[in-house]
Design a protein around this motif. Structure first.
Motif, PDB file in Angstrom:
ATOM      1  N   VAL A 135       0.839  -1.202   0.000  1.00 29.09           N
ATOM      2  CA  VAL A 135       0.000   0.000   0.000  1.00 29.09           C
ATOM      3  C   VAL A 135       0.875   1.254   0.000  1.00 29.09           C
ATOM      4  CG1 VAL A 135      -1.689   1.333   1.310  1.00 29.09           C
ATOM      5  CG2 VAL A 135      -1.933  -1.125   1.128  1.00 29.09           C
ATOM      6  N   TYR A 136       1.878   1.259   0.848  1.00 24.89           N
ATOM      7  CA  TYR A 136       2.770   2.424   0.973  1.00 24.89           C
ATOM      8  C   TYR A 136       3.439   2.741  -0.364  1.00 24.89           C
ATOM      9  CZ  TYR A 136       6.450   5.410   2.961  1.00 24.89           C
ATOM     10  OH  TYR A 136       7.291   6.455   3.249  1.00 24.89           O
ATOM     11  N   ARG A 137       4.042   1.701  -0.974  1.00 22.42           N
ATOM     12  CA  ARG A 137       4.748   1.912  -2.241  1.00 22.42           C
ATOM     13  C   ARG A 137       3.797   2.279  -3.377  1.00 22.42           C
ATOM     14  NH1 ARG A 137       9.394   3.260  -0.365  1.00 22.42           N
ATOM     15  NH2 ARG A 137      10.595   1.584   0.591  1.00 22.42           N
ATOM     16  N   SER A 138       2.606   1.717  -3.375  1.00 22.88           N
ATOM     17  CA  SER A 138       1.638   2.027  -4.436  1.00 22.88           C
ATOM     18  C   SER A 138       1.188   3.479  -4.358  1.00 22.88           C
ATOM     19  CB  SER A 138       0.427   1.093  -4.328  1.00 22.88           C
ATOM     20  OG  SER A 138       0.801  -0.250  -4.527  1.00 22.88           O
ATOM     21  N   ILE A 139       0.862   3.941  -3.146  1.00 20.79           N
ATOM     22  CA  ILE A 139       0.455   5.344  -2.986  1.00 20.79           C
ATOM     23  C   ILE A 139       1.619   6.270  -3.337  1.00 20.79           C
ATOM     24  CG2 ILE A 139      -0.371   7.073  -1.359  1.00 20.79           C
ATOM     25  CD1 ILE A 139      -2.463   4.979  -1.949  1.00 20.79           C
ATOM     26  N   GLN A 140       2.822   5.904  -2.914  1.00 18.06           N
ATOM     27  CA  GLN A 140       4.000   6.725  -3.204  1.00 18.06           C
ATOM     28  C   GLN A 140       4.232   6.817  -4.709  1.00 18.06           C
ATOM     29  OE1 GLN A 140       7.892   5.085  -2.152  1.00 18.06           O
ATOM     30  NE2 GLN A 140       8.487   7.060  -1.321  1.00 18.06           N
ATOM     31  N   GLU A 141       4.159   5.691  -5.411  1.00 19.85           N
ATOM     32  CA  GLU A 141       4.391   5.690  -6.850  1.00 19.85           C
ATOM     33  C   GLU A 141       3.272   6.438  -7.574  1.00 19.85           C
ATOM     34  OE1 GLU A 141       5.875   5.339 -10.492  1.00 19.85           O
ATOM     35  OE2 GLU A 141       6.935   4.796  -8.635  1.00 19.85           O
TER      36      GLU A 141
END
Length: 367
Positions: free
Chosen positions: A278-284
């Motif tokens: 979730v963290y990486r998806s929102i960041q990307e």
């Protein structure tokens, strides 16, 4: 929008004055109106065309044709001068020089047809105007190059800050884990051994002699376990880490993020792997919007589906429906979501770019 309206109004006044003063009969008026319509059509497609140099050369040819049907070439020159100002802002120096050469050909033909309209003073004004626009074009190109370099440096700076943040976060997590392990291995084991010895002594000499010591050792061991647990779980994870990420990106880049959290999503416990996805998806998704959108506003929605799956949606406005390709960031994002048995969808309309994903939640499972 306001700037485009001013440009259109100014060009309309120039064309209106030219048509009014150069149309001697009905036939020439019709020809001038047709040429004016073609010129405005080219004017409106200039921002979206892939070859603006060709459009500006077509404008010069249209004006040359219009002077053959009219009687006042001087006003046609004023319209051409306006297009030169537009060209010196839009075109690169090499292409602007080509347009300048086409204009000189235009004036050569004009001088042959209307030699009496040219004088030494007029030629001096033309030469001065072309020299100034050429210098303005070079200055504008330098400013664009500097802006491009600045954007590149700013992007690298933001990327470096994110790398440093992740590195610091990982280092802090490793240090907390090391401290928790040391406390568990040293203090925890010693307290357990002490509790066992007190238990043995209480069996030999009577429990009432060592009751207080036993309770103290047991309380100390429980407090140590709570401290170790707090150190292990002290890092911000799950949805809270996403909120922290959004705050950080807003403060670093000035981008406005509208975050909407639906009922129950903030209390959802995620596994470590799900939290990272979730963290990486929102960041990307936010980083992708920063790179490819001129509007610095992103909408993020976090919620749950009817099946209880966690759902996220990232939306940003775009200008024009340009084709996109799956770069490394989006491909990596898709793989992360699929690794946790989820699904990522990418949709693009004429006005919006939408990233949406969902995955099943195994609450309370620590991977």
């Amino acid at each position: 929008m306001k700037y485009a309206l001013i440009r259109t109004s100014f060009l309309s006044v120039l064309w209106g004055a030219y048509i009014y003063n150069s149309s001697d009969d009905l036939l020439s008026l019709i020809i001038q109106l047709l040429i004016c319509s073609l010129s405005f059509a080219l004017f409106f497609i200039t921002p979206i065309t892939g070859n603006p140099l060709f459009i500006f050369i077509c404008q010069a040819i249209l004006l040359l044709v219009s002077t053959l049907a009219g009687s006042t070439p001087a006003l046609a020159w004023s319209v051409l001068f306006y297009f030169h100002i537009e060209a010196c802002i839009i075109l690169q120096p090499a292409k602007y020089r080509l347009f300048l050469c086409s204009t000189l050909i235009f004036f050569g033909i004009e001088a042959f047809l209307f030699g009496e309209s040219f004088s030494i003073a007029a030629l001096s004004v033309f030469a001065m105007f072309f020299f100034i626009t050429m210098k303005l074009n070079e200055i504008n190109a330098d400013m664009k190059e500097q802006r491009h370099l600045y954007d590149q440096l700013l992007g690298e700076y933001r990327k470096l800050k994110r790398v440093l943040y992740v590195t610091e976060r990982n280092s802090r997590a490793e240090e907390r884990t090391r401290i928790a392990r040391d406390i568990h291995d040293a203090v925890g084991h010693n307290l357990t051994a002490l509790l066992m010895k007190i238990e043995m002594l209480s069996i030999q000499y009577g429990e009432h002699h060592f009751k207080d010591l036993k309770e103290l050792a047991a309380d100390s061991l429980e407090e140590t376990r709570e401290a170790v647990k707090a150190l292990k779980e002290g890092e911000v994870e799950g949805i809270q880490s996403v909120i922290q990420l959004i705050r950080k990106l807003e403060s670093e880049s000035g981008i406005m993020v509208e975050l909407t959290t639906q009922q129950g999503v903030l209390s959802t416990r995620l596994s470590n792997k799900q939290s990272i996805a979730v963290y990486r998806s929102i960041q990307e998704g936010i980083t992708n919007a920063m790179k490819h959108s001129s509007v610095r506003e992103v909408k993020v929605i976090l919620g749950k589906t009817a099946l209880g799956h966690l759902h996220f949606k990232i939306t940003n406005n775009i200008e024009g429906c340009l084709p996109f390709r799956m770069g490394f960031g989006l491909t990596n994002m898709k793989e992360r979501v699929e690794e946790i048995y989820g699904k990522l969808e990418i949709n693009q309309t004429e006005k919006e770019f939408v990233l949406s994903g969902s995955f099943p939640v195994e609450e309370g499972v620590i991977a």
